[in-house]
Design an enzyme around this catalytic site. Sequence first.
Site, mmCIF file in Angstrom:
data_model
loop_
_atom_site.group_PDB
_atom_site.id
_atom_site.type_symbol
_atom_site.label_atom_id
_atom_site.label_comp_id
_atom_site.label_asym_id
_atom_site.label_seq_id
_atom_site.Cartn_x
_atom_site.Cartn_y
_atom_site.Cartn_z
ATOM 1 N N GLY A 55 2.572 1.744 39.922
ATOM 2 C CA GLY A 55 3.664 2.530 39.353
ATOM 3 C C GLY A 55 3.110 3.683 38.562
ATOM 4 O O GLY A 55 1.907 3.957 38.602
ATOM 5 N N GLY A 56 3.984 4.356 37.843
ATOM 6 C CA GLY A 56 3.595 5.489 37.026
ATOM 7 C C GLY A 56 2.594 5.110 35.955
ATOM 8 O O GLY A 56 1.800 5.931 35.518
ATOM 9 N N PHE A 57 2.646 3.851 35.523
ATOM 10 C CA PHE A 57 1.799 3.525 34.374
ATOM 11 C C PHE A 57 0.962 2.265 34.560
ATOM 12 O O PHE A 57 0.517 1.659 33.615
ATOM 13 C CB PHE A 57 2.636 3.405 33.104
ATOM 14 C CG PHE A 57 3.886 2.591 33.286
ATOM 15 C CD1 PHE A 57 3.821 1.216 33.348
ATOM 16 C CD2 PHE A 57 5.128 3.222 33.387
ATOM 17 C CE1 PHE A 57 4.961 0.468 33.509
ATOM 18 C CE2 PHE A 57 6.270 2.479 33.546
ATOM 19 C CZ PHE A 57 6.194 1.098 33.617
ATOM 20 N N GLY A 58 0.765 1.854 35.778
ATOM 21 C CA GLY A 58 -0.093 0.693 35.960
ATOM 22 C C GLY A 58 0.146 0.038 37.300
ATOM 23 O O GLY A 58 0.870 0.566 38.139
ATOM 24 N N LYS A 89 5.084 -5.430 36.572
ATOM 25 C CA LYS A 89 4.398 -4.157 36.375
ATOM 26 C C LYS A 89 3.621 -4.264 35.070
ATOM 27 O O LYS A 89 4.199 -4.512 34.016
ATOM 28 C CB LYS A 89 5.462 -3.058 36.249
ATOM 29 C CG LYS A 89 5.073 -1.725 36.856
ATOM 30 C CD LYS A 89 6.131 -0.697 36.528
ATOM 31 C CE LYS A 89 6.736 -0.068 37.744
ATOM 32 N NZ LYS A 89 7.673 1.021 37.389
ATOM 33 N N GLY A 94 1.670 -2.918 44.474
ATOM 34 C CA GLY A 94 1.928 -1.490 44.345
ATOM 35 C C GLY A 94 1.371 -0.931 43.053
ATOM 36 O O GLY A 94 0.820 -1.660 42.225
ATOM 37 N N ASP A 111 13.289 11.713 38.384
ATOM 38 C CA ASP A 111 12.207 11.549 39.346
ATOM 39 C C ASP A 111 12.688 10.774 40.568
ATOM 40 O O ASP A 111 12.049 9.833 41.020
ATOM 41 C CB ASP A 111 11.010 10.860 38.693
ATOM 42 C CG ASP A 111 9.737 11.044 39.515
ATOM 43 O OD1 ASP A 111 9.716 11.938 40.395
ATOM 44 O OD2 ASP A 111 8.773 10.289 39.285
ATOM 45 N N VAL A 155 1.320 -3.022 40.006
ATOM 46 C CA VAL A 155 2.437 -3.956 40.159
ATOM 47 C C VAL A 155 1.955 -5.184 40.922
ATOM 48 O O VAL A 155 1.306 -5.059 41.959
ATOM 49 C CB VAL A 155 3.611 -3.303 40.929
ATOM 50 C CG1 VAL A 155 4.806 -4.238 40.985
ATOM 51 C CG2 VAL A 155 4.001 -1.978 40.291
#
Length: 747
Positions: free
Chosen positions: A449-452, A467, A447, A563, A454
């Site tokens: 995520g918001g910052f990189g 992550k 997956g 969020d 997974v």
Amino acid sequence: MYPDFIYVPSSDTILICLINTGSGIPFISALELRPLSKSMYPIDSGAQFSSWRYDLGTLSDREFVRYREDVYDRLWYIYGTLNYNSVRINTSSVIDVHDSNDGYKLPAQVLRTAVQASGAYNNTLSFSKFGNSYTRWYVCFHFAEIAELTQGKKREFIISVNRGDYTSKLITLEYLTPLSICPNRTFESPFHFSIDATMESDLPPILNAFELYTVAPLPYKPTDHADVTAIMDIKRTFRISRDDWQGDPCVPHKYLWNGLTCSSDSTPRIITLNLSSSNLTGKIVTSFSDLTALQYLDLSYNSLDGNVPEFLAQLPNLKTLNLSGNQLKGTVPEALIQKSRNGLLVLGLGENSDLCHPVPCKKKEKKKIKGLIVSLAATSLVVLVLLLIFCALAIYKRKRRVKVFTESNIKLKNSKMAVESNIKPKNQQYSYSEVVRITDNFNTIIGGGGFGKVYLGTLEETQVAVKLLSPSSNQGYKEFRAEAEILVRVHHRNLVSLIGYCDEGKNKALIYEYMANGNLHQYLSVTNMNVLNWNQRIQIAVDTAQGLEYLHNGCKPTIVHRDLKTTNILLNENMEGKIADFGLSRTFAAESDSHVSTRPAGTLGYLDPEFQASGNFNKKSDVYSYGIVLFELITGHPAIIKGPEENTHILDWVYPIIESGDIQNIIDARLHGEFHKNSAWKAVEIAMSCVPPVAIQRPDMSQVLVEIKECLTLEMAHERGQNKTTSNGQLVAASLELESDIAALAR
Ligand SMILES: *[C@@H]1O[C@H](CO)[C@@H](O)[C@H](O)[C@H]1NC(C)=O
Ligand SMILES: *[C@@H]1O[C@H](CO)[C@@H](O)[C@H](O)[C@H]1NC(C)=O
């Protein structure tokens, strides 16, 4: 949520024990004790109850009123919903609660507001659908006349619950005088009640506040008080530090202290005590003589010294006494020898080289020693009492907080939780090379995520999600930090848990538990063949509400997720829902704080309209997002429904259908009508209550949680044909003990 219990203790000590019933290591954030007057609530010794208290007619964004307004620190939830056909009324006059005969001492602030019947049917106030369908409830009503009535006019009414009598009394109110009605009888839920004006009444009925509570018997009666005091004293004196010597010695039976056995009387007694080879030093203390039900006492192979005390012969039920292998001295009391000769007692005295037995020795210095023992015992008693009081006060003042993990290198800005962990650290630090090994050189992407990205990893033979922070993004680092700060601080079964992290220069990674079933968004999408049934959907809604409620009310300072959306609700192999992605989360020091943000937060479709207008973000913004998630679960549609020409927000789609009364048509067609109607209606009602455009009109998550759980109860009742089950699971390990001296608190 702040559940409360009213408990009538049978002694000055309460032992509280949290047990793992199969759903994780128990922990407690705070325990507060408040003394109450025994006359207030019709409750017998040893009963337990959880309650809801509502303040009516108040318009406030506070969640509840408590101490200082309430001298007993009861929580009065602001009942925000205004029923059909009622209006809020209030007074600013003084209601003297402290001088009144009414022992309930409701906060004046609660009594100063009320709801009054209005409109076409202005002679009746009714409330419906409280409680789930299994319990019996006590109901208390609280009134005070707050309108100044003209001479000769009166307000008179009767109360009925479930269409039957509540009390036969006609109720009339006196100006600014509290009146509480709290009969000692229960009502089956779900129940409704109404307050009806009599024919003679000049004014419509009012209600200032009400309380609901259930009484359940406690599963165990505590061990005999004298036995508890004695064994605690023995534990303290000999500094016995065994993991399992915590909480009540005999109950629950599964967690009996090691070395004890207890009788199965309704009040358990200690009948055997085996402290053989337990490194005991010092003298045999008098506390043993208080264990009057004791039949077997083994103190062999310790380093006990001093005399064999006379009082051991006075234990009425003692049949075996083993003192072998110690350093006892002097003569053995005649009474003990006599008992053993008569076959009443099996006595073991071997391997005590200085004992004048069986060879007698001369009497010396005996008196001196005796005097010394008495004075020593007296001093230790005084110290003990003081210590107890000191502990109780410390707990009382400084809400006891127990944190589940130790703090890591990641600095915690706001954490007020004390590190009092005796559970092994949860957040481990890993080196970058370990991260490479765990992820098998970043082999499988699961997956983004918001910052990189997974990655899938394996750690100690269990799957984990890793992550990795992409070094390019500045924004990403802020979110990485925010997420790490929150996840090392909070711990809840419905929040995804952090197993470890890596913080090595540019290489930063967070390691989470692996959630085998991905996210809720994927699960609800049209491409997924595995359609969630209604029960699973409501269960996930409950899970999410629990996680969110914990962030809002269980964490101090409060955490607002900011969020919440279906892609951030992950599902494990048992389809349990857990909230993830705390990159935008914020902590709020004060209950009333809101955050003014210039930075975009949240995701289109889930974003609180009030936030969009004002930039004000608070707990109620999460409630809005929760409402949207709930609608997605109900309808199976995403928050933004893609159309051939234009996109539609889910609310713009559901509102007109609900308004036309056609609720059935919003429920996911893939369910083929397989759901309990009442449960579905209730879910729609809850979702609706979460999404008003004005934040103040939305309920708190604690209220949402109660409602959504009820929704689940309805569904389960339907499925199992009214089968009551509480899954106790298997009881495993871990108990946590907090002791407190109530007598000291009452001061
Ligand atoms: C008493 O405890 C000792 C040491 O723990 C143990 O070896 C012994 O078997 C116990 N005696 C009984 C009767 O359980
Ligand atoms: C006392 O305890 C020792 C060791 O635990 C044991 O060998 C002995 O038989 C016991 N004596 C009696 C009288 O129970």
